[in-house]
Scaffold this motif. Structure first.
Motif, PDB file in Angstrom:
ATOM      1  N   ILE A   1      43.574  28.554  14.250  1.00 18.45           N
ATOM      2  CA  ILE A   1      44.215  27.365  13.678  1.00 18.45           C
ATOM      3  C   ILE A   1      45.401  27.708  12.780  1.00 18.45           C
ATOM      4  N   MET A   2      45.664  28.975  12.582  1.00 16.70           N
ATOM      5  CA  MET A   2      46.725  29.395  11.672  1.00 16.70           C
ATOM      6  C   MET A   2      48.076  29.375  12.392  1.00 16.70           C
ATOM      7  N   PRO A   3      49.155  28.900  11.749  1.00 11.54           N
ATOM      8  CA  PRO A   3      50.489  29.016  12.336  1.00 11.54           C
ATOM      9  C   PRO A   3      50.771  30.470  12.709  1.00 11.54           C
ATOM     10  N   ILE A   4      51.455  30.660  13.831  1.00  7.97           N
ATOM     11  CA  ILE A   4      51.573  32.006  14.379  1.00  7.97           C
ATOM     12  C   ILE A   4      52.310  32.961  13.449  1.00  7.97           C
ATOM     13  N   ASN A   5      53.296  32.456  12.686  1.00 12.62           N
ATOM     14  CA  ASN A   5      54.008  33.346  11.768  1.00 12.62           C
ATOM     15  C   ASN A   5      53.101  33.820  10.638  1.00 12.62           C
ATOM     16  N   GLU A   6      52.187  32.942  10.189  1.00 12.37           N
ATOM     17  CA  GLU A   6      51.241  33.341   9.150  1.00 12.37           C
ATOM     18  C   GLU A   6      50.234  34.344   9.704  1.00 12.37           C
ATOM     19  N   SER A   7      49.851  34.153  10.959  1.00  9.54           N
ATOM     20  CA  SER A   7      48.958  35.123  11.597  1.00  9.54           C
ATOM     21  C   SER A   7      49.622  36.487  11.667  1.00  9.54           C
ATOM     22  N   ALA A   8      50.891  36.498  12.034  1.00  3.08           N
ATOM     23  CA  ALA A   8      51.615  37.767  12.131  1.00  3.08           C
ATOM     24  C   ALA A   8      51.729  38.447  10.768  1.00  3.08           C
ATOM     25  N   ILE A   9      51.983  37.675   9.725  1.00  4.81           N
ATOM     26  CA  ILE A   9      52.079  38.244   8.379  1.00  4.81           C
ATOM     27  C   ILE A   9      50.731  38.811   7.951  1.00  4.81           C
ATOM     28  N   ALA A  10      49.655  38.092   8.272  1.00  3.41           N
ATOM     29  CA  ALA A  10      48.321  38.575   7.925  1.00  3.41           C
ATOM     30  C   ALA A  10      48.024  39.901   8.633  1.00  3.41           C
ATOM     31  N   LEU A  11      48.384  39.998   9.900  1.00  2.09           N
ATOM     32  CA  LEU A  11      48.182  41.250  10.639  1.00  2.09           C
ATOM     33  C   LEU A  11      49.018  42.376  10.042  1.00  2.09           C
ATOM     34  N   ALA A  12      50.258  42.039   9.680  1.00  2.00           N
ATOM     35  CA  ALA A  12      51.140  43.051   9.094  1.00  2.00           C
ATOM     36  C   ALA A  12      50.571  43.551   7.768  1.00  2.00           C
ATOM     37  N   GLU A  13      50.123  42.652   6.922  1.00  3.83           N
ATOM     38  CA  GLU A  13      49.589  43.034   5.613  1.00  3.83           C
ATOM     39  C   GLU A  13      48.348  43.911   5.730  1.00  3.83           C
ATOM     40  N   SER A  14      47.562  43.682   6.768  1.00  3.56           N
ATOM     41  CA  SER A  14      46.334  44.467   6.953  1.00  3.56           C
ATOM     42  C   SER A  14      46.574  45.752   7.739  1.00  3.56           C
ATOM     43  N   GLY A  15      47.822  45.983   8.161  1.00  2.92           N
ATOM     44  CA  GLY A  15      48.149  47.218   8.857  1.00  2.92           C
ATOM     45  C   GLY A  15      47.659  47.287  10.287  1.00  2.92           C
ATOM     46  N   LYS A  16      47.358  46.127  10.900  1.00  2.00           N
ATOM     47  CA  LYS A  16      46.877  46.102  12.285  1.00  2.00           C
ATOM     48  C   LYS A  16      48.083  46.101  13.231  1.00  2.00           C
ATOM     49  N   MET A  17      48.668  47.271  13.412  1.00  2.00           N
ATOM     50  CA  MET A  17      49.913  47.382  14.163  1.00  2.00           C
ATOM     51  C   MET A  17      49.723  47.108  15.655  1.00  2.00           C
ATOM     52  N   GLY A  18      48.569  47.486  16.201  1.00  2.00           N
ATOM     53  CA  GLY A  18      48.329  47.221  17.616  1.00  2.00           C
ATOM     54  C   GLY A  18      48.319  45.735  17.916  1.00  2.00           C
ATOM     55  N   ALA A  19      47.592  44.968  17.110  1.00  2.00           N
ATOM     56  CA  ALA A  19      47.530  43.520  17.291  1.00  2.00           C
ATOM     57  C   ALA A  19      48.891  42.871  17.040  1.00  2.00           C
ATOM     58  N   LEU A  20      49.621  43.375  16.031  1.00  2.00           N
ATOM     59  CA  LEU A  20      50.934  42.815  15.719  1.00  2.00           C
ATOM     60  C   LEU A  20      51.918  43.068  16.867  1.00  2.00           C
ATOM     61  N   ASN A  21      51.858  44.242  17.436  1.00  2.00           N
ATOM     62  CA  ASN A  21      52.715  44.548  18.586  1.00  2.00           C
ATOM     63  C   ASN A  21      52.448  43.601  19.749  1.00  2.00           C
ATOM     64  N   LEU A  22      51.176  43.337  20.022  1.00  2.00           N
ATOM     65  CA  LEU A  22      50.823  42.425  21.113  1.00  2.00           C
ATOM     66  C   LEU A  22      51.276  40.994  20.819  1.00  2.00           C
ATOM     67  N   LEU A  23      51.152  40.613  19.559  1.00  2.00           N
ATOM     68  CA  LEU A  23      51.568  39.263  19.181  1.00  2.00           C
ATOM     69  C   LEU A  23      53.070  39.085  19.387  1.00  2.00           C
ATOM     70  N   PHE A  24      53.854  40.080  18.995  1.00  2.00           N
ATOM     71  CA  PHE A  24      55.300  40.022  19.219  1.00  2.00           C
ATOM     72  C   PHE A  24      55.631  40.059  20.708  1.00  2.00           C
ATOM     73  N   LYS A  25      54.846  40.788  21.465  1.00  2.00           N
ATOM     74  CA  LYS A  25      55.103  40.888  22.899  1.00  2.00           C
ATOM     75  C   LYS A  25      54.893  39.553  23.595  1.00  2.00           C
ATOM     76  N   ARG A  26      53.848  38.822  23.198  1.00  2.00           N
ATOM     77  CA  ARG A  26      53.538  37.551  23.840  1.00  2.00           C
ATOM     78  C   ARG A  26      54.305  36.380  23.261  1.00  2.00           C
TER      79      ARG A  26
END
Length: 337
Positions: free
Chosen positions: A26-51
């Motif tokens: 339910i989170m806006p996608i930009n907030e999801s991306a920031i949350a992933l970035a802050e937690s250092g989840k680079m694999g998930a962040l890369n996939l999010l940017f890819k899609r």
């Protein structure tokens, strides 16, 4: 219809807790991306940017800033922006409902901005909003500030250097001088000097505030007779060449009240003599007078003679006559005045 594909979410977040999964849905996608970035989840962040490259591009710099400064740049190097948007970005095939009429319906009927973000799918964003991209000035400022923040918060100068090298490879040539400046500091901090008296405590921010001459002096901090020539050849002289060799000096160390234009090297050598370090002056002058064509110590023989004489006059010691005589013996013989 939400901005995140369910299969993609299942793939990336299968190891997350149910609570984290539900929150992400339910989170806006930009907030999801920031949350992933802050937690250092680079694999998930890369996939999010890819899609979702089109949905995330307006927030790209904000998202990248949220990545902890200690995370190696190599882990998210492919996300770092270049001069222009990447070409050939692919998204899934449009659904029949993802048309211009639907886009206008969402804009007119959905008043809540966060809800608009959630219901606009990636094909809709691609076709009707395009691919916004920062200007060159914005990119240059972001890379510069990010490098300084890395050093301020983590002290990892290696990471700063890696970031700037990625930027140059991606075409941000405006950072060439800043990269060279950071490289000089990196060489100083991680030098192989064995001198136990040398203790460098210099942040990137402090380094940036120094004048070019102060940087030149810092490169020669703690030198002795046995290592001054090497330090000049490897660091200080190349730096001086890059900074156009000369600096305007006004009334330095009571040498004169008139404006003098002299090189960093000559200015430093005079100050070294004023500190009564004639042993260092002897080594340097001997090296500088060895071959005027193959080194960049003195511009001319006249400058070498003038500098050496001033070094002798500036020294206040009265028991170093033999060293003074040695300095004079190294000078070239001038003819015709």
């Amino acid at each position: 219809m939400v901005s995140t594909d369910s299969k993609f979410i299942d793939t990336v977040f299968c190891r997350f807790s149910v609570q984290e999964y539900s929150k992400f849905r339910i989170m806006p996608i930009n907030e999801s991306a920031i949350a992933l970035a802050e937690s250092g989840k680079m694999g998930a962040l890369n996939l999010l940017f890819k899609r979702h490259p089109y949905s995330l591009s307006p927030y790209m710099l904000e998202i990248l800033t949220a990545i902890p400064e200690t995370v190696p740049v190599q882990m998210y190097g492919q996300l770092l922006p270049g001069r222009s948007p990447p070409s050939g970005v692919a998204v899934r095939q449009d659904d029949w409902v993802e048309c211009e009429k639907m886009f206008h319906f969402i804009n007119t009927s959905v008043k809540n901005h966060d809800m608009q973000i959630q219901v606009k799918t990636e094909p809709l964003v691609k076709h009707f909003l395009g691919f916004p991209w920062p200007s060159i000035d914005e990119l240059s400022n972001w890379y510069t500030n990010r490098a300084k923040a890395m050093d301020d918060f983590s002290g990892q100068l290696d990471n700063c250097l890696s970031l700037l090298e990625f930027a140059l490879r991606k075409g941000i040539s405006e950072l060439q001088l800043f990269h060279q400046d950071v490289l000089y500091l990196h060489q100083i901090i991680y030098s192989n000097d064995d001198s136990s008296e040398m203790s460098f405590n210099m942040s990137l921010a402090m380094w940036g505030e120094l004048s070019d001459y102060e940087k030149f002096k810092f490169m020669l901090k703690g030198v002795k007779e046995e290592n001054v020539t090497e330090r000049l050849h490897n660091r200080a002289i190349p730096f001086m060449r890059e900074k156009f060799h000369k600096v305007s000096l006004i009334g330095n160390v009571n040498l004169t009240n008139q404006n003098i234009e002299e090189s960093f090297f000559v200015r430093w050598l005079k100050e070294t003599s004023l500190e009564n370090k004639l042993d260092i002056c002897l080594v340097v002058i001997e090296e500088g007078c060895r071959n005027f064509q193959s080194n960049d110590y003195f511009k001319t023989e006249v400058e070498a003679v003038d500098c050496a004489l001033q070094c002798i006059y500036l020294s206040t010691v009265t028991d170093r006559w033999s060293i003074m005589a040695s300095i004079l013996s190294k000078l070239p013989q001038l003819h015709g005045g």
